[in-house]
Design an enzyme around this catalytic site. Structure first.
Site, PDB file in Angstrom:
ATOM      1  N   THR A   1       0.805  -1.183  -0.042  1.00  7.85           N
ATOM      2  CA  THR A   1      -0.809  -0.174   0.310  1.00  7.85           C
ATOM      3  C   THR A   1       0.880   1.082   0.007  1.00  7.85           C
ATOM      4  OG1 THR A   1      -1.830  -1.121   1.361  1.00  7.85           O
ATOM      5  CG2 THR A   1      -1.841   1.446   1.246  1.00  7.85           C
TER       6      THR A   1
ATOM      7  N   LYS B   1      -7.704   1.581  -3.018  1.00  2.00           N
ATOM      8  CA  LYS B   1      -7.246   1.274  -1.954  1.00  2.00           C
ATOM      9  C   LYS B   1      -7.451   2.201  -0.822  1.00  2.00           C
ATOM     10  CE  LYS B   1      -5.774  -0.989   1.509  1.00  2.00           C
ATOM     11  NZ  LYS B   1      -5.606  -1.978   2.383  1.00  2.00           N
TER      12      LYS B   1
ATOM     13  N   LYS C   1      -1.373   5.306   8.971  1.00  4.97           N
ATOM     14  CA  LYS C   1      -0.372   5.093   7.072  1.00  4.97           C
ATOM     15  C   LYS C   1      -1.876   5.028   6.323  1.00  4.97           C
ATOM     16  CE  LYS C   1       1.293   2.210   4.293  1.00  4.97           C
ATOM     17  NZ  LYS C   1       2.426   1.289   3.759  1.00  4.97           N
TER      18      LYS C   1
END
Ligand code: NAD
Length: 295
Positions: free
Chosen positions: A93, A168, A243
């Site tokens: 990611t 995402k 994050k």
């Protein structure tokens, strides 16, 4: 049988590489950490002494690394050693900008590329049930899909370079916001004398229904498999939610999108992390929400 190189054999990459071995692929792995290399070896992968030697002769190269800077540095190092016309897939990611840069690097070296971040966590990595959100040319996706199917269930082509990362962070922004909303509802219900089960029975079959409630309920009881029943052990750690919400905020700023609830969710998770709870599952945010009442 494809020749697959796998760089980054951590909590996610380790079990993903093991599933490729189980599916009959020849896997050569590399990680900076010795324990991860040893585990991959025990799972049946070959181990190379560097990332560059792992990718030599590979048909497909997969990276599963912490952040954009690691991906760009590893891709810069290994791309010259990858066979022209082979495929490189990044499952980490990372920020959309780095993902787009990584695709450009691959193209300069005549290598096909796909960004394919995952949803499903370590459980999905172990069980080969991950969702892969993919960005890149149709030609590259067509080669990537049968490989990703050995590690996951849903393989979605979202668009061109960086589209997988975009999907995402948008998805995880919904998740962060919805988990806080569900936690606030339970905290309010507690103050109003409404039982957890009663709120669950109504909201799970009404318009408040969402994944954070019905699959990952932040209070123990209504959904026996949710981390709330296991002392909020991750699962998906709050530090990773910080994050992803930060990546969403960076992307929103760069693209000029207004995401006020995403921003607030980032602040709330950051405070939870700063209080020493980064290793707690992200549904543990309900504890923080309850504490806010006294402030
Ligand atoms: P991790 O820290 O367990 O694994 C990352 C691995 O990369 C480590 O083993 C590290 O040694 C290795 N590494 C770093 N730099 C390297 C280099 N130059 N060469 C070789 N190896 C290198 O992290 P993780 O939990 O496996 O997560 C990996 C990625 O997946 C992250 O981008 C994370 O955001 C994403 N992700 C994680 C989860 C989760 O639940 N853990 C869920 C979805 C997505």
């Amino acid at each position: 049988m494809a020749n697959i190189a796998f760089i980054g054999l951590g909590n996610m990459g380790g079990p993903m590489a093991a599933n490729l071995v189980k599916a009959g692929e020849k896997v050569t792995g590399f990680d900076l950490v010795e324990a991860s290399r040893n585990q991959a070896k025990a799972d049946g992968a070959g181990i190379a002494d560097s990332a560059v030697s792992a990718v030599k002769g590979a048909d497909v190269v997969i990276t599963m690394l912490p952040a954009g800077k690691h991906v760009l540095s590893v891709w810069t190092e290994i791309l010259p050693a990858i066979t022209k016309g082979a495929l490189i897939i990044d499952c980490s990611t990372i920020d959309v900008e780095s993902a787009v840069q990584a695709h450009a690097l691959a193209s300069e070296h005549g290598v096909l590329s796909v960004d394919a971040p995952v949803s499903g966590g370590t459980g999905g990595a172990k069980g080969a049930t991950l969702t892969f959100m993919c960005g890149g040319e149709a030609k590259a996706f067509a080669v990537a899909k049968p490989v990703l199917e050995k590690m996951g269930k849903n393989i979605v082509h979202c668009g061109g370079a960086g589209a997988g990362q975009a999907a995402k962070i948008c998805n995880n922004m919904i998740l962060g916001v919805s988990m806080i909303a569900v936690s606030e509802a339970f905290a309010l219900a507690e103050k109003l004398g409404l039982s957890h089960q009663a709120l669950f029975d109504v909201a799970s079959t009404s318009s408040g229904q969402c994944w954070s409630l019905t699959t990952y309920c932040p209070v123990p009881g209504p959904v026996p498999t949710s981390p709330a029943n296991n002392d909020y052990k991750p699962g998906f750690a709050s530090a990773l939610m910080v994050k992803d919400l930060t990546l969403a905020q960076d992307a929103a700023k760069a693209a000029g999108a207004a995401t006020p609830l995403g921003k607030h969710a980032q602040e709330i998770y950051k405070a939870f992390d700063a209080a020493g709870h980064g290793g707690v599952d992200f549904s543990g945010i309900i504890q923080h929400v309850r504490e806010l009442a006294g402030k």
